[in-house]
Design a protein around this motif. Structure first.
Motif, PDB file in Angstrom:
ATOM      1  N   PRO A 150       0.713  -1.172  -0.079  1.00 58.01           N
ATOM      2  CA  PRO A 150       0.376   0.151  -0.036  1.00 58.01           C
ATOM      3  C   PRO A 150       0.932   1.396   0.093  1.00 58.01           C
ATOM      4  N   ARG A 151       0.394   2.295  -0.818  1.00 57.47           N
ATOM      5  CA  ARG A 151       1.183   3.585  -0.855  1.00 57.47           C
ATOM      6  C   ARG A 151       1.485   3.958   0.308  1.00 57.47           C
ATOM      7  N   SER A 152       0.650   3.977   1.663  1.00 52.00           N
ATOM      8  CA  SER A 152       0.944   4.504   2.727  1.00 52.00           C
ATOM      9  C   SER A 152       2.298   3.994   3.489  1.00 52.00           C
ATOM     10  N   PHE A 153       2.717   2.656   2.961  1.00 52.30           N
ATOM     11  CA  PHE A 153       3.678   2.076   3.539  1.00 52.30           C
ATOM     12  C   PHE A 153       5.225   2.780   3.310  1.00 52.30           C
ATOM     13  N   TRP A 154       5.154   3.363   2.333  1.00 53.06           N
ATOM     14  CA  TRP A 154       6.453   3.826   1.910  1.00 53.06           C
ATOM     15  C   TRP A 154       6.544   5.225   1.449  1.00 53.06           C
ATOM     16  N   SER A 155       5.259   5.859   1.116  1.00 51.75           N
ATOM     17  CA  SER A 155       5.497   7.065   0.299  1.00 51.75           C
ATOM     18  C   SER A 155       5.653   8.483   1.336  1.00 51.75           C
ATOM     19  N   ARG A 156       5.453   8.134   2.548  1.00 52.37           N
ATOM     20  CA  ARG A 156       5.506   9.358   3.522  1.00 52.37           C
ATOM     21  C   ARG A 156       4.826  10.548   2.946  1.00 52.37           C
ATOM     22  N   GLU A 158       4.566  11.675   0.338  1.00 55.95           N
ATOM     23  CA  GLU A 158       5.088  12.478  -0.995  1.00 55.95           C
ATOM     24  C   GLU A 158       4.223  12.308  -2.065  1.00 55.95           C
ATOM     25  N   GLY A 159       3.948  13.285  -2.880  1.00 58.38           N
ATOM     26  CA  GLY A 159       3.370  13.005  -4.064  1.00 58.38           C
ATOM     27  C   GLY A 159       1.969  12.412  -4.026  1.00 58.38           C
ATOM     28  N   THR A 160       0.989  13.020  -3.424  1.00 57.89           N
ATOM     29  CA  THR A 160      -0.025  12.327  -2.598  1.00 57.89           C
ATOM     30  C   THR A 160      -0.832  11.968  -3.919  1.00 57.89           C
TER      31      THR A 160
END
Ligand SMILES: [Zn+2]
Length: 166
Positions: A150-156, A158-160
């Protein structure tokens, strides 16, 4: 975003991307920006690559089967090491690393664990945590189960994906 090929404005949606650029065929990224042009050109927006690669590397380090060739290659590259330097670190020759990565030779179980320990030491992963996984590791090479990140695992954050939603 404009198309590299024809210059037209591309359309965007959030969706799942099969992340084969990683060299692994088991990794899927959720909610990344998928850009498409009418001319057929496509692009993918993946934020925070170092964090993403760390999440994937940690998942490989606790995989309950021997690492496959592409997985060893991923860990080596994620450490930023050339084959020669990786080989020197592990005390084998460069040709051996190539055979592992090409799937022509399977590292034995101690070597598999050593590779994970080297990775953990470089990445600041707790050795206690990693070693607690070791009894679960079977002595066979098996393909990874699909890893859906899931994006929330790594994206912090950024670039939502705001460009896609507007
Ligand atoms: Zn185009």
């Amino acid at each position: 975003m404009r198309c590299h090929a024809c210059g037209a404005e591309m359309t965007c949606r959030l969706g799942e991307h099969h992340y084969t650029e990683s060299g692994l065929d088991s990794v899927f990224l959720a909610d990344v920006e998928l850009w498409e042009c009418l001319c057929g050109e496509k692009a993918v927006g993946i934020p925070a690559l170092p964090e993403l690669h760390r999440v994937i590397g940690e998942a490989l380090a606790r995989k309950p089967a021997l690492l496959t060739g592409p997985e060893i290659r991923f860990l080596r590259k994620n450490l930023g090491l050339a084959s020669k330097d990786f080989a020197d670190l592990l005390g084998v020759d460069k040709a051996t690393v190539s055979r592992w990565e090409n799937g022509k030779q399977v590292p034995d179980r101690p070597t598999d664990r050593f590779i994970r320990l080297v990775y953990a030491a470089h990445k600041g992963i707790s050795l206690e945590w990693l070693m607690a996984q070791f009894p679960e590791i079977s002595g066979e090479q098996e393909p990874s189960l699909p890893l859906r990140v899931p994006r929330s695992f790594w994206s912090r954050g950024e670039g939502t994906g705001a460009a896609c939603r507007s």
